[in-house]
Design an enzyme around this catalytic site. Structure first.
Site, PDB file in Angstrom:
ATOM      1  N   ASP A 101     -39.315  21.135  38.259  1.00 24.89           N
ATOM      2  CA  ASP A 101     -37.958  20.691  38.565  1.00 24.89           C
ATOM      3  C   ASP A 101     -37.625  21.145  39.981  1.00 24.89           C
ATOM      4  O   ASP A 101     -38.469  21.737  40.662  1.00 24.89           O
ATOM      5  CB  ASP A 101     -36.944  21.263  37.560  1.00 24.89           C
ATOM      6  CG  ASP A 101     -36.718  22.761  37.737  1.00 24.89           C
ATOM      7  OD1 ASP A 101     -37.422  23.405  38.562  1.00 24.89           O
ATOM      8  OD2 ASP A 101     -35.843  23.303  37.057  1.00 24.89           O
ATOM      9  N   ASP A 103     -34.525  23.235  42.123  1.00 24.85           N
ATOM     10  CA  ASP A 103     -33.359  24.093  41.939  1.00 24.85           C
ATOM     11  C   ASP A 103     -32.601  24.233  43.254  1.00 24.85           C
ATOM     12  O   ASP A 103     -33.183  24.618  44.271  1.00 24.85           O
ATOM     13  CB  ASP A 103     -33.813  25.489  41.473  1.00 24.85           C
ATOM     14  CG  ASP A 103     -34.779  25.414  40.291  1.00 24.85           C
ATOM     15  OD1 ASP A 103     -34.314  25.122  39.184  1.00 24.85           O
ATOM     16  OD2 ASP A 103     -35.998  25.629  40.489  1.00 24.85           O
ATOM     17  N   ASP A 189     -31.687  21.179  38.889  1.00 30.14           N
ATOM     18  CA  ASP A 189     -30.614  22.100  38.514  1.00 30.14           C
ATOM     19  C   ASP A 189     -29.746  22.359  39.736  1.00 30.14           C
ATOM     20  O   ASP A 189     -30.252  22.760  40.786  1.00 30.14           O
ATOM     21  CB  ASP A 189     -31.187  23.443  38.024  1.00 30.14           C
ATOM     22  CG  ASP A 189     -31.738  23.352  36.609  1.00 30.14           C
ATOM     23  OD1 ASP A 189     -31.336  22.427  35.868  1.00 30.14           O
ATOM     24  OD2 ASP A 189     -32.558  24.204  36.242  1.00 30.14           O
TER      25      ASP A 189
HETATM   26  P1  UTP Z   1     -37.653  27.690  37.155  1.00 31.97           P
HETATM   27  O1  UTP Z   1     -37.743  27.722  35.662  1.00 31.97           O
HETATM   28  O2  UTP Z   1     -37.122  26.449  37.763  1.00 31.97           O
HETATM   29  O3  UTP Z   1     -39.105  28.060  37.717  1.00 31.97           O
HETATM   30  O4  UTP Z   1     -36.737  28.909  37.542  1.00 31.97           O
HETATM   31  P2  UTP Z   1     -39.771  27.784  39.121  1.00 31.97           P
HETATM   32  O5  UTP Z   1     -40.282  29.088  39.603  1.00 31.97           O
HETATM   33  O6  UTP Z   1     -38.846  27.027  40.037  1.00 31.97           O
HETATM   34  O7  UTP Z   1     -41.030  26.896  38.761  1.00 31.97           O
HETATM   35  P3  UTP Z   1     -41.070  25.369  38.249  1.00 31.97           P
HETATM   36  O8  UTP Z   1     -39.691  24.791  38.342  1.00 31.97           O
HETATM   37  O9  UTP Z   1     -41.558  25.455  36.832  1.00 31.97           O
HETATM   38  O10 UTP Z   1     -42.033  24.673  39.135  1.00 31.97           O
HETATM   39  C1  UTP Z   1     -36.576  29.401  38.868  1.00 31.97           C
HETATM   40  C2  UTP Z   1     -35.975  30.764  38.835  1.00 31.97           C
HETATM   41  O11 UTP Z   1     -34.638  30.670  38.376  1.00 31.97           O
HETATM   42  C3  UTP Z   1     -34.414  31.611  37.376  1.00 31.97           C
HETATM   43  C4  UTP Z   1     -35.753  31.867  36.716  1.00 31.97           C
HETATM   44  O12 UTP Z   1     -35.801  33.116  36.146  1.00 31.97           O
HETATM   45  C5  UTP Z   1     -36.701  31.713  37.869  1.00 31.97           C
HETATM   46  O13 UTP Z   1     -36.897  32.966  38.482  1.00 31.97           O
HETATM   47  N1  UTP Z   1     -33.455  31.070  36.393  1.00 31.97           N
HETATM   48  C6  UTP Z   1     -33.730  29.918  35.737  1.00 31.97           C
HETATM   49  C7  UTP Z   1     -32.287  31.725  36.180  1.00 31.97           C
HETATM   50  O14 UTP Z   1     -32.024  32.776  36.799  1.00 31.97           O
HETATM   51  N2  UTP Z   1     -31.395  31.243  35.254  1.00 31.97           N
HETATM   52  C8  UTP Z   1     -31.658  30.110  34.542  1.00 31.97           C
HETATM   53  O15 UTP Z   1     -30.815  29.696  33.714  1.00 31.97           O
HETATM   54  C9  UTP Z   1     -32.844  29.421  34.816  1.00 31.97           C
HETATM   55 MN    MN Z   2     -37.779  25.244  39.358  1.00 31.66          MN
END
Ligand code: UTP
Ligand code: MN
Length: 265
Positions: A101, A103, A189
């Protein structure tokens, strides 16, 4: 792999499906995505959309997608509130070339200006025809000390979206999975943080999950301080640290600054 675990993995790949739902479906005898498609009454709206776009959503998001998305989000945010900023976080900020995804963290340099911003951003994006699905989650703000106790959850206002991302013709020609597609579904997100908490939100959302878990453990065990995406709390003094950057946070923890590319642990 355990037999049930195989279906659990298949089902939890669907946007909006957690382990409990996957296990329930397994007990109810469901085994394939087509089984689910035949039982729409068992699905939430979110799961229906997840299933509908399952192929796109299980295809890795590419760096070129991220740039196009960032441009679209920046434009919508700029229209909704001039001066508000958009920062890429998550794996792509750590330099990853692919992700599941994208962020983004949104803030405004003047504290409080970010209130009410996200619904307006979403309206602009919808007017552009860029949104296939979104789910708004209000800020679940409680007391700061209560949040300080939780190291894994955060309470920021956010929108879980599926974008309808137009694909450039060149990519469509070279694309291997869907040669003729003019767009693809991408999970995004959007998270809103007040500027006073922005460095903590940025650190937390940049991840990786494992790196954050270790950093928070270190903070608590070695420094006696509680770190999460909202702040750094000293439980003895009952005070929060004021910071303006990620560098400040590392400094307060007595650590050398680690750039995002080195947080892929
Ligand atoms: P992601 O799940 O998007 O992982 O969370 P990522 O590292 O970007 O890898 P992809 O998307 O699988 O490629 C990113 C960061 O945001 C935090 C997670 O702990 C992670 O460190 N996070 C995620 C939050 O702090 N709160 C949430 O509700 C979701
Ligand atoms: Mn992510």
């Amino acid at each position: 792999m355990h037999k049930a675990a195989k279906w659990r993995q298949l089902f939890t790949q669907i946007f909006g499906v957690g382990v409990r739902t996957a296990d329930r479906w397994y007990r109810e005898g469901l085994r394939t995505l087509d089984d689910l498609r035949e039982q729409p009454q068992k699905l939430t709206q979110q799961q229906k959309v997840g299933l509908q776009h399952h192929r796109d959503l299980s295809t890795p998001v590419l760096r070129s997608d991220v740039d196009a998305l960032q441009q679209a989000v920046e434009e919508a945010v700029g229209q909704a509130l001039p001066g508000a900023t958009v920062t890429l976080t998550g794996g792509f900020r750590r330099g990853k070339l692919q992700g599941h995804d994208v962020d983004f963290l949104i803030t405004h340099p003047k504290e409080g200006q970010e209130a009410g911003l996200l619904p307006r951003v979403m309206r602009h994006l919808q007017d552009q025809g860029l949104i296939l699905y979104h789910q708004h989650q209000h800020s679940r703000w409680e007391s700061p000390t209560r949040l300080a106790q939780q190291s894994h959850m955060d309470a920021f206002e956010r929108s879980f979206c599926i974008f309808r991302l137009p694909q450039p013709p060149a990519a469509a020609v070279g694309g291997s999975t869907r040669p003729c597609a003019s767009w693809k579904a991408v999970r995004v997100d959007l998270v809103v943080a007040p500027i006073s908490q922005f460095p903590f939100a940025l650190l937390g959302w940049t991840g990786s999950k494992l790196f954050q878990r270790e950093l928070r453990r270190f903070s608590r065990k070695e420094k006696g301080l509680w770190l999460n995406s909202h702040g750094l709390f000293d439980p003895e003094q009952k005070t929060f640290f004021h910071v303006t950057s990620e560098e400040d946070i590392f400094r307060h923890l007595g650590l050398e600054y680690l750039p995002p590319e080195q947080r892929n642990a």
